[in-house]
Design a protein around this motif. Structure first.
Motif, PDB file in Angstrom:
ATOM      1  N   LEU A 299       0.830  -1.206   0.000  1.00 25.67           N
ATOM      2  CA  LEU A 299       0.000   0.000   0.000  1.00 25.67           C
ATOM      3  C   LEU A 299       0.863   1.255   0.000  1.00 25.67           C
ATOM      4  N   ASN A 300       1.902   1.258   0.839  1.00 26.03           N
ATOM      5  CA  ASN A 300       2.748   2.446   0.960  1.00 26.03           C
ATOM      6  C   ASN A 300       3.689   2.619  -0.227  1.00 26.03           C
ATOM      7  N   SER A 301       3.903   1.558  -0.993  1.00 27.84           N
ATOM      8  CA  SER A 301       4.804   1.659  -2.141  1.00 27.84           C
ATOM      9  C   SER A 301       4.083   2.093  -3.411  1.00 27.84           C
ATOM     10  N   ALA A 302       2.766   2.343  -3.315  1.00 27.54           N
ATOM     11  CA  ALA A 302       2.009   2.805  -4.485  1.00 27.54           C
ATOM     12  C   ALA A 302       2.563   4.145  -4.949  1.00 27.54           C
ATOM     13  N   THR A 303       2.852   4.251  -6.248  1.00 29.27           N
ATOM     14  CA  THR A 303       3.447   5.464  -6.796  1.00 29.27           C
ATOM     15  C   THR A 303       2.467   6.153  -7.725  1.00 29.27           C
ATOM     16  N   GLY A 304       2.937   7.234  -8.347  1.00 27.73           N
ATOM     17  CA  GLY A 304       2.099   7.981  -9.274  1.00 27.73           C
ATOM     18  C   GLY A 304       2.026   7.368 -10.654  1.00 27.73           C
ATOM     19  N   LYS A 305       2.732   6.237 -10.861  1.00 25.88           N
ATOM     20  CA  LYS A 305       2.670   5.581 -12.163  1.00 25.88           C
ATOM     21  C   LYS A 305       1.415   4.732 -12.239  1.00 25.88           C
ATOM     22  N   PHE A 306       0.476   5.168 -13.039  1.00 23.05           N
ATOM     23  CA  PHE A 306      -0.807   4.455 -13.150  1.00 23.05           C
ATOM     24  C   PHE A 306      -1.225   4.463 -14.611  1.00 23.05           C
ATOM     25  N   ASP A 307      -1.285   3.262 -15.192  1.00 23.62           N
ATOM     26  CA  ASP A 307      -1.589   3.167 -16.619  1.00 23.62           C
ATOM     27  C   ASP A 307      -3.038   2.808 -16.892  1.00 23.62           C
ATOM     28  N   LYS A 308      -3.540   1.805 -16.184  1.00 23.90           N
ATOM     29  CA  LYS A 308      -4.902   1.348 -16.451  1.00 23.90           C
ATOM     30  C   LYS A 308      -5.489   0.712 -15.207  1.00 23.90           C
ATOM     31  N   LEU A 309      -6.798   0.575 -15.226  1.00 19.72           N
ATOM     32  CA  LEU A 309      -7.508  -0.029 -14.105  1.00 19.72           C
ATOM     33  C   LEU A 309      -7.592  -1.533 -14.340  1.00 19.72           C
ATOM     34  N   SER A 310      -6.803  -2.295 -13.558  1.00 21.94           N
ATOM     35  CA  SER A 310      -6.792  -3.745 -13.722  1.00 21.94           C
ATOM     36  C   SER A 310      -7.707  -4.440 -12.731  1.00 21.94           C
ATOM     37  N   SER A 311      -8.081  -3.748 -11.648  1.00 25.67           N
ATOM     38  CA  SER A 311      -8.988  -4.332 -10.661  1.00 25.67           C
ATOM     39  C   SER A 311      -9.659  -3.202  -9.908  1.00 25.67           C
ATOM     40  N   GLY A 312     -10.693  -3.558  -9.138  1.00 26.77           N
ATOM     41  CA  GLY A 312     -11.384  -2.547  -8.342  1.00 26.77           C
ATOM     42  C   GLY A 312     -12.503  -1.890  -9.129  1.00 26.77           C
ATOM     43  N   GLU A 313     -13.001  -0.781  -8.588  1.00 27.96           N
ATOM     44  CA  GLU A 313     -14.171  -0.104  -9.141  1.00 27.96           C
ATOM     45  C   GLU A 313     -13.750   1.123  -9.924  1.00 27.96           C
ATOM     46  N   TYR A 314     -14.374   1.332 -11.092  1.00 29.73           N
ATOM     47  CA  TYR A 314     -14.110   2.522 -11.882  1.00 29.73           C
ATOM     48  C   TYR A 314     -14.737   3.734 -11.206  1.00 29.73           C
ATOM     49  N   ILE A 315     -13.949   4.781 -11.000  1.00 30.89           N
ATOM     50  CA  ILE A 315     -14.420   5.989 -10.328  1.00 30.89           C
ATOM     51  C   ILE A 315     -14.403   7.124 -11.331  1.00 30.89           C
ATOM     52  N   ALA A 316     -15.584   7.510 -11.798  1.00 25.98           N
ATOM     53  CA  ALA A 316     -15.690   8.480 -12.881  1.00 25.98           C
ATOM     54  C   ALA A 316     -15.110   9.836 -12.495  1.00 25.98           C
ATOM     55  N   GLY A 317     -15.402  10.296 -11.268  1.00 27.37           N
ATOM     56  CA  GLY A 317     -14.916  11.611 -10.853  1.00 27.37           C
ATOM     57  C   GLY A 317     -13.408  11.689 -10.832  1.00 27.37           C
ATOM     58  N   LEU A 318     -12.756  10.644 -10.326  1.00 28.86           N
ATOM     59  CA  LEU A 318     -11.293  10.633 -10.262  1.00 28.86           C
ATOM     60  C   LEU A 318     -10.698  10.533 -11.657  1.00 28.86           C
ATOM     61  N   ASP A 319     -11.326   9.758 -12.531  1.00 28.62           N
ATOM     62  CA  ASP A 319     -10.865   9.643 -13.913  1.00 28.62           C
ATOM     63  C   ASP A 319     -10.919  10.997 -14.611  1.00 28.62           C
ATOM     64  N   SER A 320     -12.027  11.726 -14.407  1.00 27.56           N
ATOM     65  CA  SER A 320     -12.171  13.046 -15.031  1.00 27.56           C
ATOM     66  C   SER A 320     -11.115  14.015 -14.517  1.00 27.56           C
ATOM     67  N   LEU A 321     -10.826  13.945 -13.212  1.00 27.68           N
ATOM     68  CA  LEU A 321      -9.811  14.825 -12.642  1.00 27.68           C
ATOM     69  C   LEU A 321      -8.439  14.496 -13.198  1.00 27.68           C
ATOM     70  N   GLN A 322      -8.135  13.215 -13.332  1.00 28.72           N
ATOM     71  CA  GLN A 322      -6.844  12.801 -13.892  1.00 28.72           C
ATOM     72  C   GLN A 322      -6.664  13.330 -15.305  1.00 28.72           C
ATOM     73  N   VAL A 323      -7.679  13.114 -16.144  1.00 28.86           N
ATOM     74  CA  VAL A 323      -7.564  13.527 -17.545  1.00 28.86           C
ATOM     75  C   VAL A 323      -7.485  15.054 -17.660  1.00 28.86           C
ATOM     76  N   SER A 324      -8.247  15.761 -16.799  1.00 27.96           N
ATOM     77  CA  SER A 324      -8.213  17.229 -16.840  1.00 27.96           C
ATOM     78  C   SER A 324      -6.822  17.751 -16.499  1.00 27.96           C
ATOM     79  N   LEU A 325      -6.218  17.207 -15.446  1.00 31.79           N
ATOM     80  CA  LEU A 325      -4.870  17.638 -15.067  1.00 31.79           C
ATOM     81  C   LEU A 325      -3.846  17.292 -16.136  1.00 31.79           C
ATOM     82  N   ALA A 326      -3.975  16.101 -16.703  1.00 34.86           N
ATOM     83  CA  ALA A 326      -3.034  15.683 -17.740  1.00 34.86           C
ATOM     84  C   ALA A 326      -3.151  16.581 -18.968  1.00 34.86           C
ATOM     85  N   PHE A 327      -4.375  16.933 -19.338  1.00 36.58           N
ATOM     86  CA  PHE A 327      -4.575  17.802 -20.495  1.00 36.58           C
ATOM     87  C   PHE A 327      -4.005  19.196 -20.244  1.00 36.58           C
TER      88      PHE A 327
END
Length: 506
Positions: free
Chosen positions: A98-126
């Motif tokens: 858990l503590n070794s989780a970094t900012g490198k995130f390519d795709k969602l391989s497990s868990g629940e898709y979170i639309a709000g967080l996805d939108s925030l990620q794409v907005s910042l990246a853009f």
């Protein structure tokens, strides 16, 4: 909730960025460094909260397993060592992952898709990549990169928690299966297993609330995305790099006649459905496959809705995985909430007519209650007495004293199972108060406790929904209380035995 906070600082700059994109003369529009720092603080706070909560629960799980190991070792030491021997190391590894989780995130391989967080990620990246639209300042672009890295890290940690939840649920089933093989185990074994199951239920509920907070849509998010979507480059960027796009990718030739090549026609699809579904004939003719499917889907949706209602009544943890934690105890819905969210602020009023000792007075009190669970609240309060004079011809505002109180409320049980709304809104109320019923000339009066009237109160409170007197259109919880003062005959000067108060909680 999260999107409202994080995107609030960005929205004003996005509007400016949109204007700059439409007007090339405005090339120097840039994002506020202070706004981005505020976003970073919010993201870091949420990240830290998730990490601390997960580590706290992991520590509790490890402690319960250690107790189970000691108890089972008395009966079967080899099996106990086989199942629980690596417990400390296993939970330590989960914590490290858990503590070794970094900012490198390519795709969602497990868990629940979170639309709000996805939108925030794409907005910042853009915004980070669209330097010619947003800013020419290197510092701002670096801050955008840091913010994006932190959001990605948060998404990565959420994926790690999903994996931890799945492992814990499997672990629970493994422990239960082993213990079911034995009879005559000490009662403490069931106690520790029950504690393990309770903690797992609350952890699942905690993560669920966290995800709901991240996924909660709001007007600000919609308005922000609308502003960005007006920029053609953002729509293209979102369709390529969002998690949603990776889950449902579009072909490169999407929207062209070539993309339709090889696809079945509607007539072909209906013919196949007619053959496979064996649709019964009505009035001598076969029904349309589309109509038949719609009828079947409507019936299925009705059954699913009933099943969903039953699951909600059972208190499903909803961890986002296929395995559900069904509690065999009465859950406390307040346990997973933060301290501030369990605080219930309120105010109440009490008016007394004029007597030989007092003018007409109104007691105004402010209270703060802490919700121990859904059916019990304890709290404190303070208030003051305002005098209005003897009658309409002699109106005069005066300060007639102050008071302090402590109280507790219990939800009144529906003993006769009436199911009425009236019974559902009744609470038992008890409390202790100290009231200074003289004008406060100086702070020295508070040192002499003989001047204070002590009250012991008990009675009923009815709670109901009402419109807020402070904000139009907002609903608050109104209160009406009838209390009996067991110490009223010891008051000097005398006061009524029955106390009637009205107020509201917000």
């Amino acid at each position: 909730m999260l999107c409202r906070v994080l995107l609030l600082c960005l929205f004003g700059s996005l509007v400016a960025a949109h204007s700059a994109a439409q007007d090339s003369a405005s090339a120097d529009v840039f994002l506020s460094s202070a706004s981005l720092r505020s976003v970073d603080r919010k993201i870091n706070g949420l990240d830290d909260h998730l990490t601390r909560q997960t580590e706290k629960y992991l520590h509790s799980f490890a402690r319960q397993e250690e107790k189970l190991f000691k108890q089972l070792a008395k009966t079967d030491s080899s099996k106990a060592k086989e199942l629980f021997g690596e417990t400390p190391k296993t939970y330590e590894t989960l914590s490290q992952q858990l503590n070794s989780a970094t900012g490198k995130f390519d795709k969602l391989s497990s868990g629940e898709y979170i639309a709000g967080l996805d939108s925030l990620q794409v907005s910042l990246a853009f915004l980070k990549d669209a330097a010619n639209i947003v800013s020419r300042t290197k510092e701002i672009r670096q801050q955008l990169g840091n913010s994006l890295n932190q959001v990605n890290q948060l998404q990565n940690k959420l994926q790690q928690t999903a994996a931890i939840q799945s492992w814990l649920q499997s672990r629970q089933q493994q422990i239960k299966a082993l213990l079911s093989q034995y009879t005559g185990l000490p009662e403490s074994v069931s106690k520790h297993l029950g504690k393990y199951q309770q903690e797992l239920f609350y952890y699942d509920r905690q993560v669920k609330e966290y995800r709901q907070m991240l996924n909660e849509p709001d007007k600000l998010l919609g308005k922000t995305l609308s502003t960005l979507q007006a920029i053609p480059a953002f729509s293209t960027f979102f369709s390529k790099y969002s998690i949603l796009a990776s889950l449902f990718p579009k072909p490169d030739n999407y929207g062209t006649p070539q993309a339709l090549a090889g696809l079945q026609t509607r007539a072909n699809v209906q013919q196949v459905l007619q053959q496979q579904l064996a649709i019964p004939a009505t009035n001598g003719t076969n029904a349309s496959p589309v109509q038949y499917l719609q009828q079947q889907l409507q019936q299925a949706q009705g059954e699913l809705s009933k099943l969903k209602d039953k699951l909600q009544q059972l208190g499903n943890g909803g961890s986002g995985s296929s395995d559900m934690v069904m509690p065999d105890f009465k859950p406390n819905n307040q346990k997973t909430k933060s301290f501030l969210k369990r605080i219930e602020l309120g105010t109440n009023f009490q008016t007394q007519r004029a007597t030989n000792y007092f003018p007409t007075t109104t007691d105004i009190a402010l209270t703060a209650g802490y919700k121990i669970n859904d059916k019990m609240t304890i709290g404190i309060g303070a208030g003051g007495k305002i005098g209005w004079g003897k009658d309409w011809k002699h109106i005069r505002l005066t300060g007639e004293g102050v008071g302090f109180r402590a109280f507790a409320e219990w939800k009144a049980p529906d003993l006769f199972k009436t199911g009425s709304r009236f019974m559902a809104s009744l609470w038992f109320t008890a409390g202790a108060e100290m009231n200074y019923t003289r004008r406060v000339e100086s702070l020295a009066v508070f040192k002499n406790y003989t001047n204070w009237n002590k009250s012991g109160l008990a009675g009923l409170t009815k709670k109901y929904s009402m419109s807020s007197p402070l904000k139009k259109g907002k609903k608050v919880q109104g209160t009406m209380s009838v209390l009996y003062d067991f110490l009223y005959n010891k008051h000097i000067p005398p006061t009524p035995a029955l106390v009637w108060r009205v107020g509201y909680e917000f």
